[in-house]
Design a protein around this motif. Structure first.
Motif, PDB file in Angstrom:
ATOM      1  N   LEU A   1       0.825  -1.214   0.000  1.00 29.18           N
ATOM      2  CA  LEU A   1       0.000   0.000   0.000  1.00 29.18           C
ATOM      3  C   LEU A   1       0.855   1.259   0.000  1.00 29.18           C
ATOM      4  O   LEU A   1       0.459   2.284  -0.537  1.00 29.18           O
ATOM      5  N   PHE A   2       2.035   1.181   0.613  1.00 34.80           N
ATOM      6  CA  PHE A   2       2.831   2.399   0.775  1.00 34.80           C
ATOM      7  C   PHE A   2       3.313   2.994  -0.544  1.00 34.80           C
ATOM      8  O   PHE A   2       3.155   4.199  -0.743  1.00 34.80           O
ATOM      9  N   PRO A   3       3.878   2.192  -1.441  1.00 38.72           N
ATOM     10  CA  PRO A   3       4.256   2.784  -2.733  1.00 38.72           C
ATOM     11  C   PRO A   3       3.048   3.407  -3.430  1.00 38.72           C
ATOM     12  O   PRO A   3       3.172   4.458  -4.063  1.00 38.72           O
ATOM     13  N   LEU A   4       1.885   2.764  -3.275  1.00 39.11           N
ATOM     14  CA  LEU A   4       0.688   3.304  -3.912  1.00 39.11           C
ATOM     15  C   LEU A   4       0.285   4.628  -3.279  1.00 39.11           C
ATOM     16  O   LEU A   4      -0.219   5.529  -3.935  1.00 39.11           O
ATOM     17  N   ALA A   5       0.503   4.738  -1.962  1.00 43.71           N
ATOM     18  CA  ALA A   5       0.093   5.962  -1.271  1.00 43.71           C
ATOM     19  C   ALA A   5       1.125   7.076  -1.454  1.00 43.71           C
ATOM     20  O   ALA A   5       0.767   8.253  -1.505  1.00 43.71           O
ATOM     21  N   LEU A   6       2.407   6.713  -1.561  1.00 42.69           N
ATOM     22  CA  LEU A   6       3.448   7.734  -1.542  1.00 42.69           C
ATOM     23  C   LEU A   6       4.030   8.017  -2.922  1.00 42.69           C
ATOM     24  O   LEU A   6       4.838   8.924  -3.080  1.00 42.69           O
TER      25      LEU A   6
ATOM     26  N   THR B   1      12.649   7.804  -2.074  1.00 46.05           N
ATOM     27  CA  THR B   1      11.777   7.969  -0.901  1.00 46.05           C
ATOM     28  C   THR B   1      11.454   6.609  -0.310  1.00 46.05           C
ATOM     29  O   THR B   1      11.538   6.410   0.908  1.00 46.05           O
ATOM     30  N   LEU B   2      11.075   5.679  -1.179  1.00 44.07           N
ATOM     31  CA  LEU B   2      10.665   4.363  -0.699  1.00 44.07           C
ATOM     32  C   LEU B   2      11.812   3.682   0.039  1.00 44.07           C
ATOM     33  O   LEU B   2      11.631   3.098   1.103  1.00 44.07           O
ATOM     34  N   ASN B   3      13.000   3.784  -0.532  1.00 44.29           N
ATOM     35  CA  ASN B   3      14.150   3.159   0.096  1.00 44.29           C
ATOM     36  C   ASN B   3      14.410   3.744   1.472  1.00 44.29           C
ATOM     37  O   ASN B   3      14.785   3.045   2.406  1.00 44.29           O
ATOM     38  N   LYS B   4      14.167   5.054   1.582  1.00 46.83           N
ATOM     39  CA  LYS B   4      14.432   5.718   2.846  1.00 46.83           C
ATOM     40  C   LYS B   4      13.471   5.253   3.944  1.00 46.83           C
ATOM     41  O   LYS B   4      13.862   5.069   5.098  1.00 46.83           O
ATOM     42  N   ILE B   5      12.227   5.070   3.586  1.00 49.30           N
ATOM     43  CA  ILE B   5      11.259   4.714   4.629  1.00 49.30           C
ATOM     44  C   ILE B   5      10.963   3.212   4.667  1.00 49.30           C
ATOM     45  O   ILE B   5      10.143   2.764   5.459  1.00 49.30           O
ATOM     46  N   ALA B   6      11.662   2.454   3.836  1.00 48.58           N
ATOM     47  CA  ALA B   6      11.416   1.001   3.799  1.00 48.58           C
ATOM     48  C   ALA B   6      11.506   0.319   5.167  1.00 48.58           C
ATOM     49  O   ALA B   6      10.649  -0.503   5.497  1.00 48.58           O
TER      50      ALA B   6
END
Lengths: 223, 245, 212
Positions: A36-41, A47-52
């Protein structure tokens, strides 16, 4: 004695495997929440790598919390809980066996699939390894602590989201140290301190939690 | 010895009678500490050279945060007495403390936030202490939620007691991990709450306020407990006689 | 006059400020059968759970072989068999696995020959390898009686043991209790309908529950 405990663990695992949904739903939940997160962000890899680390750990934590509501649920309905309370085998040991089999059936699948999710969130090799190590060290703590809460409310009929509310604050140290370890890994910093702290927390919980869980069961069984 | 103590002071009936004598004294001590602390804090203590008069909210914030923590520890003490010695009054004290404690925690958060606005320019910052207090509030909520779903009195008391003990074992670990997390992410910034040295003129009112808050807790706790004792013992002889009087 | 083995001394139990029962006393010697009778909601199961040590009474004490059951819980647990109104059977294990599980739990050595004779006696041999979730209520009850035979303890606490059993099953139960009784064991039954046993039963009659 030891052989008997192995039989109990084996049967517990067998029971879970015979009800596939009970271990598959937390696993699917875990995967879905992470996706869900990639879809939301948005799909920005940086960014994704940072908050993974945060995403994967929070998702794993929630999935495990949901599965923990069931750790003693059937035992109450079947009257099996009375049996283990009155068994001459020490309750603490029996509780410990239950937590082990719960970890094998509900946490191990999450850990096995986590590298795949790491790929989705662009983790490199060191980060993947760190993720697996933190999950290996952290998830037993989540199970052990959750079992205490689950035992306390074992006979409450409408549990709803009570267990997460009870237990989630206790999960904070594990969450903090695991995600910090992963961030340190992405910055190429040494990791042994994080693993040492997580290991210490795991040992500490291992000593106290089964004892507290058995006390909680004795209290919780009478409603 | 223990049995005697239990009979003499800790049986609900005698506790009810004895606490009545204690209440006026606690109220008096509270009034003294509070009026001195408030007056000295607001008017006598010098203004902070950096924060001006804005720092004076410290006289509400720090005592409430301290009291909130202290109440959680007192709950754990009550919990031990509930589980080990089966003291009924302790169980009552524990569940009454939880609600008072939650309110103090809430107060600490609100005042911390109000203090933060002029200092940080924002209502909320993930400062280590504020975060710890927030987590403490969640622990209180968990305790209250647990007690509210269990119908049976005895189970409710014991389950709450065990939860309080689990919470108090974890509280230091949570606290230090949050502090560590905070320094990791924000670097060694100067915490607004750090008071390396504080002038006596500022300190004494603060201590007085902390004492006042603790006394206020004791006072409300006793009042609540007396209420609960009556409710729980409503079918007993002595309560019936009390109502007739 | 025989020494009492199980002594129940002035037990009272309170639930939410009302007494469910008060000052229950009884002492049992070798070979006694005790019936706890009473209407629905009078506290039969609660009293049985108290006797099993699963629940603590508000006041009063229970002693087994002259020792308080809370102080010497281990001995008591070893001598006790509790069968609640649920059967204590794991639904996703087969009959065979359930019995094996029970052996592991209680520390009895697992002997296939004993198991075979027991399931033949209780006529559940045809479902030996069936998951218990497919069994009928009567068959489940028989399986729970099998555990009684597997582990012949001194004190049986049975909650409505005849429920769901057909007449043949009931006869089996009666035979079991009679055998247990003649071997000097103690049986406590919580049931509102008396079983047609040949021995005379002692009886505790619980009044109707207080309604507030």
């Amino acid at each position: 004695m030891f052989h008997n405990l192995l039989v109990l663990i084996h049967h517990d695992i067998l029971i879970t495997l015979r009800q596939a949904y009970s271990w598959l739903t937390p696993l699917l939940f875990f995967v879905l929440v992470v996706c869900l997160f990639p879809l939301a962000l948005g799909p920005d890899t940086e960014t994704l790598n940072k908050i993974a680390p945060g995403i994967i750990w929070v998702a794993a934590l929630l999935a495990i919390l949901m599965s923990l509501g069931n750790i003693f649920r059937n035992d109450v309905h079947e009257g099996y809980l009375d049996l283990i309370l009155l068994s001459s085998t020490p309750l603490t040991l029996l509780v410990f066996c239950k937590v082990i089999s719960h970890w094998i059936t509900h946490c191990l699948p999450l850990i096995l699939i986590s590298p795949l999710l790491g790929v989705l969130l662009n983790l490199n090799n060191t980060e993947e390894l760190t993720l697996i190590t933190t999950l290996l060290l952290g998830t037993p703590v989540l199970c052990l602590l959750g079992a205490i809460g689950s035992a306390l409310i074992v006979s409450v009929r409408t549990q709803g989201l009570l267990l997460p509310i009870l237990i989630m604050p206790l999960y904070i140290p594990v969450l903090i140290f695991s995600t910090s370890a992963m961030m340190a890994a992405s910055l190429h910093q040494p990791l042994s301190a994080y693993f040492a702290i997580l290991g210490a927390i795991a040992l500490f919980t291992l000593v106290f939690a089964p004892f507290l869980t058995s006390a909680a069961l004795r209290i919780g069984v009478n409603q | 010895m223990w049995h005697w103590l239990n009979q003499k002071f800790l049986a609900p009936k005698s506790f009810y009678a004895n606490s009545a004598k204690l209440i006026p004294w606690i109220a008096l001590a509270f009034a003294l500490c509070f009026s001195y602390g408030l007056f000295a804090g607001l008017f006598i203590a010098p203004a902070d050279y950096q924060q001006g008069d804005g720092f004076r909210i410290i006289y509400v914030h720090v005592p409430s945060a301290f009291t909130a923590m202290a109440i959680y520890f007192s709950m754990a003490v009550f919990a031990v007495f509930t589980l080990v010695f089966r003291v009924k009054v302790a169980a009552i004290g524990m569940s009454c403390s939880a609600k008072i404690g939650a309110w103090f925690t809430f107060l600490a958060l609100i005042t911390g936030s109000i203090w933060g606005k002029p200092m940080w320019g924002t209502w909320w910052i993930w400062d280590a202490r504020l975060t710890s207090v927030l987590i403490l509030l969640f622990l209180y909520f968990g305790f209250i939620a647990l007690q509210s779903v269990i119908p049976n009195q005895q189970t409710r008391d014991r389950a709450g007691a065990l939860m309080a003990i689990v919470g108090v074992i974890n509280l230091p670990i949570i606290h230090y991990s949050v502090i560590w997390w905070n320094t990791l992410h924000q670097g060694p910034t100067l915490s607004k709450f750090a008071k390396p040295s504080i002038a006596p003129a500022m300190l004494y009112p603060l201590l007085a306020m902390i004492a006042a808050f603790l006394l206020f807790y004791a006072l409300t706790l006793l009042l609540r407990m007396r209420n609960q004792i009556l409710l729980r013992e409503i079918n007993s002889q002595w309560v019936a006689e009390l109502i007739h009087e | 006059m025989q020494q009492p083995i199980l002594t129940i001394n002035e037990i009272s139990f309170e639930r939410n400020n009302t007494f469910l029962f008060e000052n229950i006393s009884c002492s049992l010697v070798k070979g006694d059968v005790l019936q706890i009778a009473g209407t629905n909601g009078s506290g039969k199961s609660t009293l049985l759970r108290i006797l099993a040590g699963l629940l603590e009474p508000e006041s009063g004490s229970i002693s087994w072989k002259n020792k308080c059951i809370y102080e010497d819980a281990e001995t008591y647990k070893r001598d006790l068999h509790f069968l609640g109104h649920q059967n204590g059977i794991k639904m996703h294990l087969t009959v065979h696995e359930n019995l094996k599980h029970y052996c592991a739990l209680t520390g009895i050595t697992y002997k296939p020959s004993t198991i075979n004779s027991i399931i033949n006696k209780l006529k559940i041999d045809s479902v030996f390898n069936t998951q218990t979730s497919y069994l009928s209520a009567g068959q489940l009850r028989r399986l729970s009686l099998a555990k009684l035979l597997l582990n012949p303890q001194r004190l049986w606490l049975l909650d409505e043991p005849a429920t769901a059993l057909d007449s043949e099953g009931q006869q089996l139960l009666i035979d079991l209790i009679s055998q247990h009784q003649s071997a000097g064991g103690i049986t406590i039954l919580a049931t509102h309908q008396p079983l047609p046993l040949t021995v005379t039963m002692k009886k505790i009659q619980l009044g109707s529950a207080y309604v507030s």
